[in-house]
Design a protein around this motif. Structure first.
Motif, PDB file in Angstrom:
ATOM      1  N   GLU A 422      -4.498   1.726   6.951  1.00  0.00           N
ATOM      2  CA  GLU A 422      -5.681   0.880   7.060  1.00  0.00           C
ATOM      3  C   GLU A 422      -6.281   0.557   5.692  1.00  0.00           C
ATOM      4  O   GLU A 422      -6.545  -0.601   5.373  1.00  0.00           O
ATOM      5  N   LYS A 423      -6.524   1.577   4.887  1.00  0.00           N
ATOM      6  CA  LYS A 423      -7.177   1.340   3.595  1.00  0.00           C
ATOM      7  C   LYS A 423      -6.308   0.512   2.655  1.00  0.00           C
ATOM      8  O   LYS A 423      -6.827  -0.280   1.856  1.00  0.00           O
ATOM      9  N   PHE A 426      -6.995  -2.932   3.615  1.00  0.00           N
ATOM     10  CA  PHE A 426      -8.302  -3.367   3.122  1.00  0.00           C
ATOM     11  C   PHE A 426      -8.235  -3.708   1.636  1.00  0.00           C
ATOM     12  O   PHE A 426      -8.808  -4.712   1.197  1.00  0.00           O
ATOM     13  N   ASP A 427      -7.560  -2.866   0.866  1.00  0.00           N
ATOM     14  CA  ASP A 427      -7.406  -3.121  -0.567  1.00  0.00           C
ATOM     15  C   ASP A 427      -6.687  -4.442  -0.817  1.00  0.00           C
ATOM     16  O   ASP A 427      -7.061  -5.234  -1.687  1.00  0.00           O
ATOM     17  N   ARG A 430      -9.044  -7.294  -0.048  1.00  0.00           N
ATOM     18  CA  ARG A 430     -10.093  -7.345  -1.067  1.00  0.00           C
ATOM     19  C   ARG A 430      -9.597  -8.003  -2.360  1.00  0.00           C
ATOM     20  O   ARG A 430     -10.306  -8.793  -2.985  1.00  0.00           O
ATOM     21  N   GLY A 454     -12.234  -3.370  10.078  1.00  0.00           N
ATOM     22  CA  GLY A 454     -12.165  -3.285   8.621  1.00  0.00           C
ATOM     23  C   GLY A 454     -11.573  -4.528   7.981  1.00  0.00           C
ATOM     24  O   GLY A 454     -12.056  -4.997   6.943  1.00  0.00           O
ATOM     25  N   MET A 455     -10.511  -5.081   8.582  1.00  0.00           N
ATOM     26  CA  MET A 455      -9.915  -6.300   8.030  1.00  0.00           C
ATOM     27  C   MET A 455     -10.917  -7.449   8.054  1.00  0.00           C
ATOM     28  O   MET A 455     -11.025  -8.211   7.081  1.00  0.00           O
ATOM     29  N   HIS A 457     -14.184  -7.175   8.103  1.00  0.00           N
ATOM     30  CA  HIS A 457     -15.248  -6.842   7.146  1.00  0.00           C
ATOM     31  C   HIS A 457     -14.833  -7.217   5.731  1.00  0.00           C
ATOM     32  O   HIS A 457     -15.596  -7.862   5.001  1.00  0.00           O
ATOM     33  N   MET A 458     -13.616  -6.845   5.338  1.00  0.00           N
ATOM     34  CA  MET A 458     -13.141  -7.170   3.994  1.00  0.00           C
ATOM     35  C   MET A 458     -12.900  -8.668   3.844  1.00  0.00           C
ATOM     36  O   MET A 458     -13.018  -9.215   2.738  1.00  0.00           O
ATOM     37  N   TYR A 574     -14.451   1.492   4.164  1.00  0.00           N
ATOM     38  CA  TYR A 574     -13.809   0.248   3.753  1.00  0.00           C
ATOM     39  C   TYR A 574     -13.634   0.168   2.238  1.00  0.00           C
ATOM     40  O   TYR A 574     -13.393  -0.898   1.694  1.00  0.00           O
TER      41      TYR A 574
END
Length: 844
Positions: A422-423, A426-427, A430, A454-455, A457-458, A574
């Motif tokens: 997940e992270k 997100f990175d 971003r 999360g996706m 949100h980013m 996130y």
């Protein structure tokens, strides 16, 4: 300072890691026994051993009390050992991504033990010590913001252990509808991580599952009481059969129908609407003993429809992996049909289908004509779901595709979210999204909401969840509204006459959905003044002022936990994959101060009674596949769910497996020990030469040398055979987390036939005398200061790095990680990762 062996020299070298679980295989997959085996879920195979209860979790239930906009949830798990041997039960389960977990307690017979919060390492250490002592204990750990693991040790035969977890969350209405979602099962996750090198927070991915369509082995129950403070017009549950009754004070009680007692294989979802389509907004406050908290909920203005909307390019990424087979892919096809048919003729689109591979249906964007849409839909409808879910390569390719166009872009990801990175996703979003935005659609009855939310949100977009085709149609309609024009942009919050601090979130994103603007924070002194919110709408400027004198101040104790959870979300959920020590320490302090479960703090409860039987069998509770998910989500891996059965509770895994070779500096190739087993309290090693050496006939015996990672000799013994059995307790090896094994061939006089110290890397003892003395003097000076042992190690590591002595720096960080405890141990691990990232090219 002793040198850390990082490479294989001309001796046979094996790094053994202590503390990993080994599994009993009922049927081996192709990767079994190979170092390339990846973390993966598997189908459970129950053994015929009546002594071990392989399904110790008997029931899960929850009581939900919704007061106003805050839900308080008590989750109850009952473990009963129907076997003849004591058990350790391991159970991975989900919760809401917004859950602020603030308490846990364990009931053993009539004894009630309230759990204490501690750092993750400290809690694990206390739990393991209690397990070894024969005490009943429970440990609650966070694996992801929405995935937790409960470990319950020393469940005696016929004993019943009840563990209760409490959390609170904020309910935020959208389009006047409030929704409470209670996840019941963690879906299988796709991972490319190598099992033997996986990080500790990834190992939960290796979970046992029941076959498709098989009901859970444990019962499920939930009841939800809704007291909104004003009349409730409508309540519904779309996921389960329920019985809804009217209670006093305009409240509603939603009970699960008894026919749904095996319904713990999909999200439980309750939605309700207040009379007159009213939504609760305004200011909530709580005056604590040392701190005061507030929550502002401000309803945005109504949407203004724009008559002239510029053309836009839509890039749809559709998950066509095996976990989407059947029901999910059918819902996806319905969704994409509605999304494409909603495009305007001036728009452009392209579609990528991804599994293990990814491909666009067109080399360039297509005009959103009826002909192009029809052709695209035909290609999608004919597609079957196969393969793994390689989301990251798909995202990377999509972001780099057709970057020359000047048209505004919107990316749309449609997936069940059954991945573990997940992270990393997100990175990637971003760092690559640029001026575009991204919306995400979660498809299925148990989607990974952490990834989906999360996706979005980013990507400065919105998440959608579609559990069936009807919801897919509604989600497509919402998407069309959101993409046309935002409700509110350039949102600013100004506090007038109120002394606030630690306000979350730091900035307010554009408001796309008809849900309130949320602002959490603390304030000092008296509650006075006002809060002004400004922004831009389709009609012009927007301004709203909330007078603090109108704040609701009753029964808002949960604001303390909700603020802390929001702060952790900003710092961790996130944020980047690799956090700085300052960020980690903030999260750690928040967890300990506010008694909150985080990625770095856990709950542990320990009974004082010592049980006589201490030989424990660890069992991973098998989970049901989520409703609508097929066996293809897992593949063809079968194992037992008995994690370990050992009087010592210790298991060893090789970092390299048999058959791998290394060529020494003298040109001789050696096999790594091809067998490493734990039999009772004994470690069994065996090895062989791959190629004949010139001194083959000179070998009389072999010497086994065992070192820790600072190369302190722990054990030495010679043997004429190509195997050795070592008693790990008698030889005091069990206390070490990992160590190095060297196999040295000896001649008849007992002399080594190879140089065991011939290894690569720079070390103090290899430097020139003058430089060596200078370095030793610097290190000696550092260690003579009055600083803590941890600070001394960190300074020495930084000094070695400044001198480009990479091996010595790594050695010092390894020593710190191995010898330090609790918070300092965590700091050492974070600093070590930062060191590795800074010096990646130099280390190569």
């Amino acid at each position: 300072m002793k040198k850390l062996s990082l490479t294989y020299a001309s001796s046979c070298l094996l790094v053994i890691f202590l503390g990993f679980h080994t599994y009993i295989f009922a049927q081996k997959s192709e990767a079994t026994g190979s170092e390339e085996r990846t973390l993966s879920p598997y189908f459970v195979v129950l053994t015929e051993n009546p002594d071990i209860d392989q399904m110790p979790l008997k029931s899960t239930s929850a009581e939900v009390n919704i007061a106003g906009v805050i839900a308080d949830v008590k989750m109850r798990q009952v473990y009963i050992n129907t076997g003849k041997k004591p058990l350790e039960a391991l159970y991975v389960f989900p919760a809401s991504t917004r859950a602020a977990v603030y308490a846990m307690q364990m009931q053993v017979g009539r004894r009630l033990i309230v759990a204490k919060v501690a750092t993750k390492d400290q809690a694990r250490e206390r739990y393991e010590q209690a397990k070894a002592q024969g005490k009943t204990a429970s440990l609650l750990e966070q694996e992801r913001p929405n995935v937790f693991q409960m470990s319950v040790a020393n469940i005696q035969p016929n004993d019943s252990i009840i563990v209760t977890m409490s959390y609170t969350e904020l309910l935020v209405p959208e389009d006047g509808i409030y929704e409470f979602s209670y996840p019941t099962v963690v879906a299988p996750r796709y991972s490319t991580s190598i099992a033997s090198f996986a990080r500790a927070n990834e190992k939960w991915i290796e979970q046992p599952y029941e076959q498709q369509g098989k009901a859970p082995s444990y019962t499920f129950d939930i009841k939800t009481r809704i007291n909104a403070g004003i009349p409730i017009e409508e309540v519904s549950c779309s996921s389960h059969k329920t019985v809804i009754t009217n209670e006093k004070d305009n409240s509603k009680l939603v009970k699960l129908d008894p026919a749904e007692k095996l319904g713990g294989n999909r999200d439980y979802i309750v939605r309700y609407r207040l009379a007159g389509n009213h939504t609760q907004s305004g200011l909530l406050t709580y005056e604590g003993k040392d701190e005061n908290f507030f929550l502002l909920m401000l309803q945005p203005p109504k949407r203004v429809e724009e008559t002239q909307i510029p053309p836009r390019e839509f890039i749809f990424l559709i998950d066509a992996s095996a976990s989407m087979e059947g029901f999910p892919i059918n819902v996806t096809k319905s969704l994409i049909t509605n999304l494409l048919n909603g495009l305007r003729p001036t728009d452009y689109f392209n579609i990528m289908l991804f599994d293990n591979t990814h491909n666009f249906i067109s080399p360039k964007p297509l005009a959103a004509s009826q002909e192009n849409i029809k052709t695209a839909l035909n290609k999608i409808i004919l597609r079957n779901a196969i393969g793994g879910t390689d989301l990251l390569p798909a995202l990377r390719s999509a972001f780099n595709h057709n970057k020359q166009t000047d048209i505004a872009k919107t990316f749309v990801v449609i997936t069940d979210g059954f991945v573990s990175l997940e992270k990393e996703a997100f990175d990637l979003i971003r760092n690559n999204l640029g001026e575009a935005n991204l919306f995400s659609f979660g498809i299925g009855t148990s989607v990974n909401r952490y990834l989906i939310e999360g996706m979005a949100h980013m990507g400065m977009g919105e998440p959608f969840i579609a559990t069936n085709e009807a919801e897919a149609v509604k989600a497509a309609e919402k998407f069309r509204k959101y993409i046309q024009t935002p409700l509110l942009t350039n949102v600013k919050v100004e506090f007038q006459g109120l002394q606030t601090y630690e306000v979350e979130p730091p900035t307010i994103p554009d408001v796309l959905a008809e849900r309130p603007v949320l602002v959490f924070g603390k304030y000092k002194g008296k509650l006075q003044g006002s809060i002004k919110v400004t922004g831009k709408t389709g009609k012009g400027d927007f301004e709203s002022v909330v007078n603090t004198a109108l704040a609701s101040t009753q029964n808002n104790q949960a604001l303390r936990y909700l603020w802390a959870r929001q702060k952790v979300k900003t710092l961790d959920d996130y944020n980047a994959v690799k956090l700085s020590w300052e960020q980690v320490e903030q999260i750690l302090n928040i967890g300990l101060k506010y008694h909150l479960l985080t990625n770095y703090t856990s709950f542990v409860a320990i009974d004082s009674t010592i049980n006589r039987q201490k030989q424990v069998a660890s069992v991973n509770q098998a989970l049901p596949l989520p409703q609508g998910v097929s066996n293809s989500a897992i593949g063809a891996q079968y194992r037992t769910n008995i994690v370990e059965v050992s009087s010592t509770n210790l298991n060893y895994n090789q970092s390299k497996s048999g058959g791998n070779t290394k060529r020494g500096s003298d040109g001789i190739r050696y096999a790594l020990p091809d067998q490493t087993k734990l039999l009772g309290d004994s470690l069994v090693l065996s090895w062989d030469l791959v190629e004949d050496a010139s001194y083959k006939n000179q070998i009389d015996k072999y010497e086994v040398q065992i070192y820790d990672l600072t190369e302190e000799l722990l054990f030495k013994q010679s043997t004429p055979a190509k195997a050795l059995i070592i008693n790990i307790n008698k030889d005091k090896l069990a206390i070490h987390e990992h160590f190095i094994v060297k196999i040295i061939p000896l001649d008849k006089a007992g002399k080594p036939l190879i140089n065991a110290d011939n290894s690569e890397g720079i070390s103090i003892h290899k430097l020139e005398a003058g430089q060596k003395n200078s370095l030793q003097s610097e290190v000696k000076t550092t260690f003579s200061t009055q600083k803590s042992w941890a600070d001394k190690l960190f300074e020495v590591a930084k000094f070695f790095e400044s001198q480009q002595l990479w091996v010595d720096a790594m050695n010092t960080y390894e020593t710190a990680s191995r010898t330090l405890k609790d918070r300092q141990k965590l700091k050492a691990e974070v600093l070590y990762q930062e060191f590795l990232e800074r010096n990646n090219m130099s280390l190569k």
